[in-house]
Design an enzyme around this catalytic site. Structure first.
Site, PDB file in Angstrom:
ATOM      1  N   HIS A 166       3.645   1.227  -9.999  1.00 24.00           N
ATOM      2  CA  HIS A 166       2.997   1.782  -8.809  1.00 24.00           C
ATOM      3  C   HIS A 166       4.007   1.813  -7.665  1.00 24.00           C
ATOM      4  O   HIS A 166       5.054   1.160  -7.723  1.00 24.00           O
ATOM      5  CB  HIS A 166       1.781   0.928  -8.439  1.00 24.00           C
ATOM      6  CG  HIS A 166       0.930   1.495  -7.348  1.00 24.00           C
ATOM      7  ND1 HIS A 166       0.513   2.816  -7.327  1.00 24.00           N
ATOM      8  CD2 HIS A 166       0.415   0.921  -6.207  1.00 24.00           C
ATOM      9  CE1 HIS A 166      -0.224   3.022  -6.250  1.00 24.00           C
ATOM     10  NE2 HIS A 166      -0.287   1.897  -5.553  1.00 24.00           N
ATOM     11  N   CYS A 191       1.517   8.317  -6.662  1.00 24.77           N
ATOM     12  CA  CYS A 191       1.797   7.278  -5.673  1.00 24.77           C
ATOM     13  C   CYS A 191       3.211   7.382  -5.130  1.00 24.77           C
ATOM     14  O   CYS A 191       3.472   7.088  -3.960  1.00 24.77           O
ATOM     15  CB  CYS A 191       1.576   5.902  -6.293  1.00 24.77           C
ATOM     16  SG  CYS A 191       2.548   5.610  -7.801  1.00 24.77           S
ATOM     17  N   ASN A 240      -0.954   1.189   1.079  1.00 27.71           N
ATOM     18  CA  ASN A 240      -1.275   1.760  -0.227  1.00 27.71           C
ATOM     19  C   ASN A 240      -1.856   3.161  -0.039  1.00 27.71           C
ATOM     20  O   ASN A 240      -2.057   3.622   1.085  1.00 27.71           O
ATOM     21  CB  ASN A 240      -2.258   0.851  -0.961  1.00 27.71           C
ATOM     22  CG  ASN A 240      -2.195   1.008  -2.467  1.00 27.71           C
ATOM     23  OD1 ASN A 240      -1.566   1.925  -2.987  1.00 27.71           O
ATOM     24  ND2 ASN A 240      -2.853   0.113  -3.188  1.00 27.71           N
TER      25      ASN A 240
END
EC number: 3.4.22.-
Length: 346
Positions: A289, A154, A310
Site C-alpha cells: 500500500h 493508492c 490515507n
C-alpha cells in the site's frame, strides 16, 4: 408425603425447563442483535447486495469481523489504538487487501538494489535542528482526504498528495491535483492494478506536470487517457529523490521539510479496521500500500508517531488519517514505512 414429592418434582422440572429455554434464547438473541447491526451497517454505508445468498454470505463475514474487532478492543493493556466496524466490515481480509491496496513494492525494492542511490538533499540537516513535531495540515499543505474506492491506485494518491504539499510550500497555493490523470495516462504504472510513486514522478516530470482534480476528475476506474484534459498544467516538478532506505531518522528529516510518499504494509486486519490512537498493530514489511507521511509527533504518554494521510475516505481511521508508531526497533520501521519513501522536487 407422595403428594409433596410430586410437587417438588414438578417444580424442579418446570424450573429446569425455564432455565433451559433461557440458555437457548441467549444465542438466538445475540444472533438477532448481530443481524440488526448488519442491517444498520448496510444502511449507514449504502451497501446493497445482489441477492439473499450474497447477503447471507456477507453477514457471516461481517459477524466474524465484528467479533474479532470487539475481542481485540477488549484486551486491557498494551494496545495504544482502537479498531472500529467501518466500511470494510463485510470484506474478508484477503478481499480487502486485493481491492484497496496496490503498491508494487516488491519489484520496486528489488530493482532499487540494482540502481545507483539517488541524492538526498536533507542528508546534512542536523537532527538537533529538527522541530519536535510537524503537521503539514496546520501549515495548509494538505488537501482534504480523498477516496480511491476499490481501484488499487493508492500509488497515484500518495504521489499526488506529496506534490500538492510541495507545490504549496514552494508557491504558497494549495491545489487539489488529478489522480485520474495518472491512472489513465501513466503507462509506466498499471492504473487500478497498482503502481509506484517514483515512476509516477518520472511520468509527471516527462509530461510537464499535473492538471487540477476539477479539470480531470477521479472516476475510480481505468480509462483511456484524455490528453485534452491534462492541460492546462497546474504544477510541475523537476524530479524526485528517494529517502535513504531503512532510516527513520532520514525520513524524519524529509518530513520536516515536506510531505513524503511512503510504501507500507497496509493490508493487515488491524490496519483494515484502525480507528484511533497510535497504531502498534500486527503487520509485516511486505509493502502493498502507499500513503503520504505528513508529519510526526509525540502523544501525552510519550508515544512517538508518524502522521500519515490515507486514501480510504474519512470514515477510516482518524477522519482518514493514522498515527503510527515511530522510531521502532526494526530498522524498516513499523509496517515497513521506512523501506520505500520518496518526495518530489520543485
Amino acid at each position: 408425603m407422595a403428594l409433596k414429592h410430586m410437587q417438588i418434582f414438578l417444580f424442579v422440572a418446570i424450573f429446569s425447563s425455564f432455565c433451559f429455554s433461557i440458555t437457548l434464547s441467549r444465542p438466538l438473541d445475540n444472533e438477532l442483535i448481530m443481524q440488526k447491526r448488519h442491517i444498520e451497517w448496510m444502511t449507514k454505508h449504502g451497501r446493497v447486495y445482489a441477492d439473499v445468498k450474497e447477503e447471507n454470505n456477507r453477514y457471516v463475514v461481517f459477524k466474524n469481523n465484528v467479533e474479532r474487532i470487539e475481542h481485540l478492543n477488549s484486551i486491557p493493556a498494551g494496545r495504544t489504538f482502537k479498531l472500529a466496524v467501518n466500511q470494510f466490515a463485510d470484506l474478508t481480509n484477503d478481499e480487502f487487501r486485493s481491492m484497496y491496496t496496490g503498491f508494487k513494492g516488491v519489484s520496486a525494492l528489488s530493482s532499487q538494489s540494482q540502481t545507483k542511490m539517488s541524492p538526498f538533499r536533507y542528508q546534512n540537516v542536523s537532527s538537533g535542528a529538527l522541530p519536535v513535531s510537524v503537521d503539514w495540515r496546520k501549515k495548509g499543505a494538505v488537501t482534504p482526504i480523498k477516496n480511491q474506492g476499490s481501484c488499487g491506485c493508492c500509488w497515484a494518491f500518495s504521489a499526488v498528495a506529496a506534490i500538492e504539499g510541495a507545490t504549496q510550500i514552494k508557491k504558497g497555493k494549495l491545489i487539489s491535483l488529478s489522480e485520474q490523470q495518472l491512472v489513465d495516462c501513466d503507462t509506466n504504472d498499471f492504473g487500478c492494478e497498482g503502481g509506484l510513486m517514483d515512476t509516477a514522478f518520472e511520468h509527471i516530470k516527462a509530461t510537464g506536470g499535473l492538471t487540477t482534480e476539477s479539470n480531470y476528475p477521479y472516476k475510480g476506474e481505468d480509462a483511456t487517457c484524455n490528453s485534452k484534459k491534462t492541460n492546462p498544467k497546474a504544477t510541475s516538478i523537476t524530479g524526485y529523490e528517494d529517502v535513504p532506505v531503512n532510516d527513520e531518522q532520514a525520513l524524519m528529516k524529509a518530513v520536516a521539510h515536506q510531505p513524503v510518499s511512503v510504501g507500507i504494509e497496509g493490508g493487515g486486519f488491524d490496519f483494515q479496521f484502525y480507528s484511533s490512537g497510535v497504531f502498534t498493530g500486527e503487520c509485516t514489511t511486505y509493502l502493498d500500500h502507499a500513503v503520504t507521511a505528513i508529519g510526526y509527533g509525540e502523544s501525552t504518554n510519550g508515544s512517538k508517531y508518524w502522521i500519515i494521510k490515507n486514501s480510504w475516505g474519512t470514515k477510516w481511521g482518524e477522519s482518514g488519517y493514522m498515527r503510527i508508531q515511530k522510531d521502532v526497533k526494526d530498522k524498516q520501521g513499523l509496517c515497513g514505512l521506512a523501506m520505500k519513501a520518496s518526495y518530489p522536487t520543485i
